[in-house]
Design a protein around this motif. Structure first.
Motif, PDB file in Angstrom:
ATOM      1  N   ARG A   1       4.837   6.999  -4.813  1.00  0.00           N
ATOM      2  CA  ARG A   1       3.895   8.312  -4.706  1.00  0.00           C
ATOM      3  C   ARG A   1       3.155   8.195  -3.562  1.00  0.00           C
ATOM      4  NH1 ARG A   1      -1.438  10.261  -5.715  1.00  0.00           N
ATOM      5  NH2 ARG A   1      -1.935   8.032  -6.251  1.00  0.00           N
ATOM      6  N   THR A   2       2.752   7.140  -3.040  1.00  0.00           N
ATOM      7  CA  THR A   2       2.101   7.059  -1.718  1.00  0.00           C
ATOM      8  C   THR A   2       3.078   5.959  -0.975  1.00  0.00           C
ATOM      9  OG1 THR A   2       0.858   5.432  -2.512  1.00  0.00           O
ATOM     10  CG2 THR A   2      -0.264   7.382  -2.285  1.00  0.00           C
ATOM     11  N   HIS A   3       2.806   6.016   0.100  1.00  0.00           N
ATOM     12  CA  HIS A   3       3.590   4.890   1.084  1.00  0.00           C
ATOM     13  C   HIS A   3       2.790   3.588   1.226  1.00  0.00           C
ATOM     14  CE1 HIS A   3       6.055   8.318   2.844  1.00  0.00           C
ATOM     15  NE2 HIS A   3       6.727   7.422   2.811  1.00  0.00           N
ATOM     16  N   LEU A   4       3.410   2.637   1.057  1.00  0.00           N
ATOM     17  CA  LEU A   4       2.849   1.164   0.907  1.00  0.00           C
ATOM     18  C   LEU A   4       3.519   0.717   2.066  1.00  0.00           C
ATOM     19  CD1 LEU A   4       3.269   0.268  -2.636  1.00  0.00           C
ATOM     20  CD2 LEU A   4       1.414   1.582  -1.906  1.00  0.00           C
ATOM     21  N   ALA A   5       2.808   0.305   3.445  1.00  0.00           N
ATOM     22  CA  ALA A   5       2.994  -0.243   4.567  1.00  0.00           C
ATOM     23  C   ALA A   5       2.471  -1.499   4.935  1.00  0.00           C
ATOM     24  CB  ALA A   5       3.059   1.055   5.624  1.00  0.00           C
ATOM     25  N   PHE A   6       3.292  -2.198   5.780  1.00  0.00           N
ATOM     26  CA  PHE A   6       2.623  -3.457   5.867  1.00  0.00           C
ATOM     27  C   PHE A   6       3.291  -4.098   7.418  1.00  0.00           C
ATOM     28  CE2 PHE A   6       5.830  -3.891   2.759  1.00  0.00           C
ATOM     29  CZ  PHE A   6       6.337  -4.727   3.103  1.00  0.00           C
ATOM     30  N   CYS A   7       2.378  -4.891   7.897  1.00  0.00           N
ATOM     31  CA  CYS A   7       2.961  -5.454   9.300  1.00  0.00           C
ATOM     32  C   CYS A   7       1.985  -6.715   9.399  1.00  0.00           C
ATOM     33  CB  CYS A   7       3.061  -4.690  10.579  1.00  0.00           C
ATOM     34  SG  CYS A   7       3.842  -5.583  11.917  1.00  0.00           S
ATOM     35  N   ALA A   8       2.734  -8.085   9.767  1.00  0.00           N
ATOM     36  CA  ALA A   8       1.840  -9.165   9.923  1.00  0.00           C
ATOM     37  C   ALA A   8       2.509 -10.214  10.861  1.00  0.00           C
ATOM     38  CB  ALA A   8       1.455 -10.027   8.481  1.00  0.00           C
ATOM     39  N   ASP A   9       1.892 -10.755  11.500  1.00  0.00           N
ATOM     40  CA  ASP A   9       2.454 -12.003  12.521  1.00  0.00           C
ATOM     41  C   ASP A   9       2.523 -13.441  11.917  1.00  0.00           C
ATOM     42  OD1 ASP A   9      -0.125 -12.909  12.175  1.00  0.00           O
ATOM     43  OD2 ASP A   9      -0.699 -12.823  14.316  1.00  0.00           O
ATOM     44  N   GLY A  10       2.509 -13.435  10.685  1.00  0.00           N
ATOM     45  CA  GLY A  10       2.578 -14.670   9.805  1.00  0.00           C
ATOM     46  C   GLY A  10       1.570 -15.545   9.742  1.00  0.00           C
ATOM     47  N   GLU A  11       0.561 -15.211  10.198  1.00  0.00           N
ATOM     48  CA  GLU A  11      -0.709 -16.000  10.226  1.00  0.00           C
ATOM     49  C   GLU A  11      -1.453 -15.724   8.939  1.00  0.00           C
ATOM     50  OE1 GLU A  11      -2.155 -18.079  12.179  1.00  0.00           O
ATOM     51  OE2 GLU A  11      -0.683 -18.208  13.725  1.00  0.00           O
ATOM     52  N   THR A  12      -2.186 -16.385   8.236  1.00  0.00           N
ATOM     53  CA  THR A  12      -2.755 -16.643   7.009  1.00  0.00           C
ATOM     54  C   THR A  12      -4.073 -16.944   7.191  1.00  0.00           C
ATOM     55  OG1 THR A  12      -1.975 -19.081   6.383  1.00  0.00           O
ATOM     56  CG2 THR A  12      -0.569 -17.155   5.617  1.00  0.00           C
TER      57      THR A  12
END
Length: 442
Positions: A334-345
């Motif tokens: 219904r909405t957009h779920l977007a994500f991006c990460a460099d691998g750091e936690t």
């Protein structure tokens, strides 16, 4: 002459770059230009999701007493209309590609044996080759996959009618997107996930996804083991700790993709068929390049396009390398779920609910305005990840992924002025993080 095999995002962008550089290019496409993205993937999901989302919004307004009357969808008309729009896009892509000086040869089958190129069994001379043959749906090795009523994304446009009881096999993004679409179009939907459902997703985004998939039965750790029926599907069998069978008139296989490299011999391949390339998109054979899905995951259109350009520029003698880090992704529900990460936690993690704005104003009463989350380095303020659920989350993730790749800090991004109103909370979190870290470092 340079031969490009495949007219999807990777092949077409390679051909365009080479054509604009004045090189003689032959693009061989056995089917339709645009590849999986236009014909069976991204654009198909856009078309169907728009209709599903419209129906859900109409029901939301009806529940608020603003709209009256039940909205229904004509599924055959939806598919026909989708094909009509896809056809127009194909025309645009054909004109754009041909206009760059590229010769397109439709309906032909290309085959590669090391450096030797064959088109419809006729050998042609080529100074360089770009293999961009894409990927195909993964068909599990189980009984019943050949029954009438079993579909993949490639055959979905040929569905005769809207399913009544639909089983979707898969636990990833594609399975989630189709589960949303068909449940909102009025089907009874059950998802059979081999392991966890969307288990790689950030927990906050996953909770939103599950809420937006309300009404869908999701069975985790329940791999599809067989499809029942004589000529047509009547049910689906599954394994796991609690094996069983459920009735269904349609099964949609959405368990992933596999590289489509069966027409390529004489180059190094991986166990799954992917063509092995270096960061210049070179294969193990000199002057033979490969780009896009045929080189393995992530199976994403922007990645394929970039790889195609990298291959083309190296053919032109321009040194360019492909670096896969910081790739943004999204899920269309219904909405957009977007994500991006460099691998750091490790770092400062901040999150807030999404604000009211276009597409979320009427979601305020139910608290379904989405969310925003960022991960920031505590010492240097470097942006390490962004997660967003909002109508424009994909746009937010696109530009902040570039900031992540270039190791930009919240101090550099502080003061960002947004277009208002906007249903995004990420920009506010960036400013807050910068202020918080300055206070801590004083």
């Amino acid at each position: 002459m340079i031969v490009v095999i495949g007219g999807g995002p990777a092949g077409r962008y390679a051909a365009l770059r080479l054509g604009h550089a004045g090189r003689e290019v032959l693009l061989v496409e056995r089917g339709s230009i645009g590849g999986q993205c236009l014909n069976y993937g991204c654009m198909m999901v856009c078309a169907l999701n728009d209709a599903a989302r419209h129906l859900e919004e109409c029901r939301r307004f009806a529940g608020a007493g603003i709209m009256h009357g039940e909205q229904m969808v004509d599924f055959s008309a939806l598919l026909a209309g989708m094909e009509g729009v896809q056809g127009r896009i194909r025309g645009v892509l054909d004109r754009e590609t041909s206009g760059s000086g590229v010769t397109i040869r439709y309906g032909s089958q290309a085959h590669l044996e090391g450096r030797r190129v064959f088109i419809d069994d006729e050998e042609v001379e080529a100074e360089a080759v770009v293999v961009a043959t894409g990927s195909s749906p993964l068909i599990p090795d189980i009984p019943g996959t050949g029954l009438d009523g079993v579909h993949t994304a490639h055959t979905l446009p040929q569905m005769a009618a809207l399913p009544g009881d639909l089983v979707i096999a898969g636990g990833g993004i594609q399975a989630a997107e189709f589960a949303y679409i068909f449940s909102r179009l009025g089907c009874s939907v059950t998802v059979l996930a081999r392991s966890g459902f969307l288990h790689h997703l950030d927990p906050r985004l996953r909770r939103i996804a599950l809420k937006e998939l309300e009404g869908v039965e999701i069975r985790e750790h329940a791999p599809l083991t067989g499809i029942s029926g004589t000529s047509r599907v009547t049910g689906a069998r599954f394994g796991g700790d609690r094996p069983g069978e459920i009735g269904a008139d349609t099964v949609l296989l959405a368990a992933g993709l596999v590289p489509n490299s069966r027409m390529v011999d004489g180059v190094e391949k991986g166990a799954d068929g992917r063509i092995i390339v270096n960061d210049r998109m070179e294969t193990s054979v000199k002057s033979v390049y490969a780009a896009g899905d045929v080189t393995g995951g992530p199976y994403l259109t922007p990645v394929a396009r970039l790889q195609g350009v990298v291959a083309a520029e190296n053919i032109l003698g321009i040194e360019r390398r492909y670096h896969p880090e910081g790739v943004p992704q999204s899920i269309a529900l219904r909405t957009h779920l977007a994500f991006c990460a460099d691998g750091e936690t490790e770092g400062l993690e901040l999150s807030i609910p999404g604000p009211a704005g276009p597409g979320t104003f009427w979601s305020v009463p139910s608290g379904d305005t989405g969310m925003a989350k960022i991960l920031v380095g505590r010492e240097d303020g470097r942006l390490g990840g962004v997660w967003a659920a909002s109508p424009g989350a994909g746009i937010i993730a696109t530009y902040l992924a570039d900031a992540i790749r270039h190791r930009r800090t919240v101090f550099e991004l502080d003061g960002l002025l947004e277009v208002h109103p906007i249903p995004d909370g990420v920009h506010g979190l960036i400013g807050y993080a910068a202020s918080h870290l300055r206070e801590q470092q004083k």
